[in-house]
Motif scaffolding. Sequence first.
Motif, short mmCIF file in Angstrom:
data_model
loop_
_atom_site.label_atom_id
_atom_site.label_comp_id
_atom_site.label_asym_id
_atom_site.label_seq_id
_atom_site.Cartn_x
_atom_site.Cartn_y
_atom_site.Cartn_z
N LEU A 33 91.62 40.77 24.60
CA LEU A 33 92.89 40.31 24.03
C LEU A 33 92.75 38.99 23.28
O LEU A 33 93.38 38.80 22.24
N ARG A 34 91.93 38.06 23.78
CA ARG A 34 91.79 36.76 23.11
C ARG A 34 91.23 36.95 21.70
O ARG A 34 91.72 36.36 20.74
N SER A 35 90.22 37.79 21.55
CA SER A 35 89.64 38.05 20.22
C SER A 35 90.63 38.73 19.31
O SER A 35 90.70 38.43 18.11
N LEU A 36 91.45 39.63 19.87
CA LEU A 36 92.44 40.33 19.04
C LEU A 36 93.49 39.36 18.52
O LEU A 36 93.89 39.42 17.35
N ILE A 37 93.97 38.44 19.38
CA ILE A 37 94.97 37.47 18.95
C ILE A 37 94.39 36.56 17.87
O ILE A 37 95.06 36.22 16.88
N THR A 38 93.12 36.16 18.04
CA THR A 38 92.46 35.33 17.02
C THR A 38 92.37 36.06 15.70
O THR A 38 92.59 35.48 14.62
N GLY A 74 94.40 29.86 28.62
CA GLY A 74 94.22 30.98 29.52
C GLY A 74 92.77 31.39 29.61
O GLY A 74 91.90 30.79 28.97
N PRO A 75 92.48 32.42 30.39
CA PRO A 75 91.09 32.89 30.51
C PRO A 75 90.53 33.34 29.18
O PRO A 75 91.26 33.80 28.29
N GLU A 76 89.23 33.20 29.02
CA GLU A 76 88.58 33.56 27.76
C GLU A 76 88.47 35.08 27.59
O GLU A 76 88.74 35.62 26.53
N GLU A 135 100.11 31.53 25.81
CA GLU A 135 99.65 31.25 27.17
C GLU A 135 99.45 32.57 27.91
O GLU A 135 100.37 33.38 28.00
N ALA A 136 98.26 32.78 28.45
CA ALA A 136 97.93 34.02 29.16
C ALA A 136 97.55 33.70 30.60
O ALA A 136 96.88 32.70 30.87
N LYS A 137 97.98 34.54 31.51
CA LYS A 137 97.62 34.39 32.92
C LYS A 137 97.77 35.73 33.62
O LYS A 137 98.53 36.60 33.19
N LEU A 185 89.78 40.62 36.02
CA LEU A 185 90.21 40.17 37.33
C LEU A 185 89.11 39.41 38.05
O LEU A 185 89.34 38.38 38.67
N SER A 186 87.89 39.93 37.96
CA SER A 186 86.79 39.28 38.67
C SER A 186 86.53 37.89 38.12
O SER A 186 86.23 36.95 38.84
N GLN A 187 86.71 37.72 36.79
CA GLN A 187 86.50 36.40 36.20
C GLN A 187 87.63 35.45 36.58
O GLN A 187 87.41 34.29 36.86
N ASP A 188 88.85 35.97 36.61
CA ASP A 188 89.98 35.12 36.85
C ASP A 188 90.02 34.61 38.29
O ASP A 188 90.41 33.48 38.55
N TYR A 189 89.58 35.45 39.25
CA TYR A 189 89.67 35.07 40.63
C TYR A 189 88.37 34.47 41.18
O TYR A 189 88.28 34.11 42.33
#
Length: 439
Positions: free
Chosen positions: A266-271, A292-294, A329-331, A434-438
Amino acid sequence: MLLLGFSLGLAVGIGFWVWQQVQLNRYLGRLLRPLTSHSDKMGLLVLPGLRQEIAMVKQERQDLQQSLQTYQDLLDFAPVGYLQVDEENQLLWCNRQAQEILYLQRWQPKQVRLLLELVRSYELDHLIEQTRDRQKPQMGEWIFHPSCDDAAEMQTIKSLALRASSLPLPNGQVGVFLENRQPLLDINQVRDRSFSDLAHELRTPLTSIRLVVETLQIRLEPPLNRWVNRLMQEVDRLINLVQSWLDLTQMEANPTMQLQTKAVELRSLITSVWETLEPIAQRQHLSLSYSGPENLWIKADQARIFQVFLNLLDNSIKYSRPSTSIYVEAKILSAEDNNSASPILEINLIDSGVGFSEADLPHVFERFYRGDKARTHSSQDGNSIGAIVGNGLGLAIVEQILISHGGSIKAMNHPETGGAWMQLQFREVMANSLSQDYS
């Protein structure tokens, strides 16, 4: 002599006892005579008032019965259905509209039977139980499939879209208002089909007109060509309107048929979306701020999600004040945080524009709704360039795309920036996010 003396003594004793009883009765008579007279007088004074009170109570009872009958008649002829059940879910009463909506052919007035025996609708039964348990008004919508004893008639009976509003009553009873929404849905379907047919018919002549305008653009010299350029813009706007309507109609008819889902970061798509719109943003010196997360991976149709953020960021650019930032802002909300079975990705898109008026907020995702005319776009020099921009379908398409992905969108005004605040939620979050965020 002994017998004569005994008899004489017995006679004297009996006579003395009789005399005592007579004297006692006379004394009691004298004693009670004033009291009896006073009671009679009191009774004569109280009796007219008592009779008047009784007459008033009888009149009030008649008035209440008449009012009750009036309200019952009003409910009976009301355009919405109404039914009432007791604490054991036995049907006490329902009006004519409810009988027609629920096909209550086996029920007779003053006949008390379980509602579930008469109406095979577990959604309605659950709504009533929920109302009784919570002791608060409840609302529900569902598709009702009527049942009928006659097999031949059963083939002609159609399912209905119902909306019910229930409220708790004393002694465990529950009242339910029923609304048949099927006629409204049928009208909307006919309208949508008519518009779709019209849109299909318009595509060919609009394409022909555009070809003619392109030919004129080549042959005309300034300043005459500016009118042709204006005409080209209007033709393109009509073509976009027709295509947007067709896309929206297709997605509503079959949301998942057009989706080609895959893993999307999603981050690359928004960019990528911002890079597309950056030449427009630079005119007002706008910047994009992401937090937010990368690596945020979702399972989605990349082209459709690109269209979602293209529309939302384009609106933010058009309505933002010069030299401000647009925040993304993403979370990830855990299952415990959002009271669901799985984590949810939440994205907040916030600008520093004029925001929405309170009257517009409930309608921003409706088709062709343009909102408050005071919310205008501004040109580079800060002057208004008109309140009517776009085709009024952008946000409706955004909402439909997110619904087809199992997500949602909500429009608000941000308390700090004062601008528009779009809150998106996605449920198809990939495991690596999920694994990266937690971690």
